[in-house]
Scaffold this active site. Structure first.
Site, PDB file in Angstrom:
ATOM      1  N   HIS A 279       0.852  -1.183   0.000  1.00  0.00           N
ATOM      2  CA  HIS A 279       0.000   0.000   0.000  1.00  0.00           C
ATOM      3  C   HIS A 279       0.885   1.229   0.000  1.00  0.00           C
ATOM      4  O   HIS A 279       1.998   1.219   0.524  1.00  0.00           O
ATOM      5  CB  HIS A 279      -0.921   0.001   1.224  1.00  0.00           C
ATOM      6  CG  HIS A 279      -2.013   1.012   1.145  1.00  0.00           C
ATOM      7  ND1 HIS A 279      -1.871   2.291   1.621  1.00  0.00           N
ATOM      8  CD2 HIS A 279      -3.273   0.952   0.621  1.00  0.00           C
ATOM      9  CE1 HIS A 279      -2.986   2.968   1.408  1.00  0.00           C
ATOM     10  NE2 HIS A 279      -3.844   2.181   0.800  1.00  0.00           N
TER      11      HIS A 279
ATOM     12  N   ASP B 141      -7.976  -5.123  -0.215  1.00  0.00           N
ATOM     13  CA  ASP B 141      -8.420  -5.987  -1.297  1.00  0.00           C
ATOM     14  C   ASP B 141      -8.123  -7.462  -1.041  1.00  0.00           C
ATOM     15  O   ASP B 141      -8.750  -8.339  -1.645  1.00  0.00           O
ATOM     16  CB  ASP B 141      -7.755  -5.567  -2.612  1.00  0.00           C
ATOM     17  CG  ASP B 141      -8.145  -4.168  -3.036  1.00  0.00           C
ATOM     18  OD1 ASP B 141      -9.352  -3.875  -3.022  1.00  0.00           O
ATOM     19  OD2 ASP B 141      -7.263  -3.369  -3.359  1.00  0.00           O
TER      20      ASP B 141
END
Length: 449
Positions: free
Chosen positions: A327, A386
């Protein structure tokens, strides 16, 4: 190969050949590729009071990893979820209220707001037939974007830029995103999958999560636990700061002084991308591939070896990406993934899918090691939202073509808040600079080429 394909093929070669850029030039001109600084932090392009994404501190120019936090208007999203669970309530609507108006609602304010949202969920007369059924799409995100833009035609005052009018438009879109998505899915089932199509009416007394499950299922049936878990996922996806690609898109397009539908339609297009909201589908596809190639899901050796093949572009989609890992901001952990992982464990146990859940956990642990082996980057890598969201949706029997649209059903809340913020506090069109690296050339008349 037909003539058109040959022609397009030649043009593609031309386009690729004439648009190379030496990567060293980015460093020479100090270009912030992807609006990122050299240390990986984002280029500061704006201020916001809507949401904050916390994953590191910067000390003496260096990023120091810290546990991740996600804040909505200064409140930790984990507290919003804990409060909803403690009162056995659906919490997404409260999150929407908070993001739009900046404060937590009283119970009476929340009830009025929920009632208002509920009354707006039904699409305008003839919209379903004319804008959804007559032009179905194989991709529901594209259908959703078209539905957003088509809503302009059903708005009696689409161009007025007053705050009250923009707020009305945003609330209508928030309330209808689930309906637009569900009906787009039903049209796809009928025209592309050869299955029956079920068009149910949304019920105003139901929450966003309850209505969504009601609209996508042929028998309209769902359990309270299913709806509460979906509600939790909606809360977690509702906002993620102004720097994520789709929210930035809202700011950029809104700064041009365009209408609400154009700005939100652009955000839907951004979220569709595999590097943004579309990543949840790629995770599930990757997991399908891993499960089919790894015989012993509990074997660290086998799993790690196959992850190495993926990282080396020898397996899955040959991109070298292990989807669901990493991320831009979160380092030690993505708090959204942590919350979803805990709920995935409970649901997997109920459904007898503990082996699959344990495989996810193993990849969560081994994936960062494989990435470090491959790239030698000491940056801490964690799984992102996700990684577990698609697994949860699968266990809720939600078709995977709805995974990314569900992201949009939630994130329309954050997009709306960012549009309003840009209208109120922006006031200047986004206009970053691009450095031209091609010298001026003398024009060649066509007869001399």
């Amino acid at each position: 190969m037909d003539t058109e394909s040959l022609f397009i093929g030649r043009l593609s070669v031309l386009a690729e050949r004439n648009d190379p850029i030496d990567t060293s030039l980015y460093e020479k001109y100090d270009v912030k590729r992807g609006l990122r600084n050299a240390n990986g932090t984002g280029v500061l392009v704006g201020l916001t009071s809507i949401g904050d994404v916390v994953g590191y501190e910067v000390k003496d120019g260096k990023k120091i990893a810290i546990p991740g936090k996600l804040l909505y208007r200064g409140y930790n999203v984990a507290d919003l979820i804990s409060d909803a669970e403690a009162h056995s309530q659906f919490g997404y609507e409260q999150a929407v209220y908070l993001l739009l108006f900046g404060e937590l609602p009283t119970q009476s304010e929340l009830e009025l707001f929920k009632k208002y949202l509920g009354e707006l969920r039904t699409l305008p007369p003839n919209f379903t037939e004319d804008m959804i059924m007559k032009a179905p799409s194989a991709d529901i995100m594209n259908k959703l974007a078209r539905g957003v833009l088509a809503s302009y035609s059903y708005d009696k005052n689409p161009e007025e830029r007053s705050l009250s009018n923009i707020l009305r438009q945003c609330i209508e879109l928030i309330s209808r995103f689930g309906t637009l998505t569900a009906y787009g899915y039903q049209a796809k089932r009928r025209y592309y999958d050869g299955k029956s199509m079920y068009i149910h009416n949304p019920l105003p007394e139901l929450s966003t999560a309850e209505n969504f499950l009601r609209l996508i299922r042929n028998n309209k049936a769902f359990t309270d636990d299913e709806a509460k878990l979906l509600d939790l996922a909606l809360i977690l996806h509702a906002e993620h700061g102004g720097g994520n690609n789709s929210s930035l898109t809202v700011h950029v397009v809104s700064s041009a002084d365009t209408d609400t539908y154009s700005a939100i339609g652009a955000a839907v297009g951004s979220l569709k991308g595999y590097r943004h909201g579309g990543a949840n589908i790629r995770v599930i596809e990757m997991m399908d591939d891993i499960k089919s190639h790894v015989r012993d899901w509990s074997s660290e050796k086998e799993v790690k070896e196959y992850l190495r093949k993926i990282a080396n572009k020898e397996a899955f989609d040959h991109t070298g990406l292990i989807y669901g890992l990493g991320h831009a901001i979160y380092t030690i952990n993505d708090p959204r993934a942590t919350i979803l992982r805990d709920h995935a464990a409970k649901l997997a146990k109920e459904k007898g899918l503990e082996d699959e859940y344990n495989l996810y956990k193993l990849i969560e642990r081994l994936g960062p090691e494989v990435i470090y082996e491959k790239h030698g980057d000491e940056k801490k890598i964690c799984v992102n939202v996700d990684f577990y969201s698609g697994f949860i949706y699968t266990m809720l029997n939600i078709p995977r073509e709805l995974f990314t649209p569900l992201f949009a059903v939630s994130r329309i809340a954050g997009w709306s808040a960012h549009r309003i913020e840009e209208i109120v506090a922006g006031g200047r069109i986004y206009r970053p600079a691009y450095k031209n690296i091609l010298a001026e050339r003398n024009y060649i008349p066509i007869e001399k080429r």
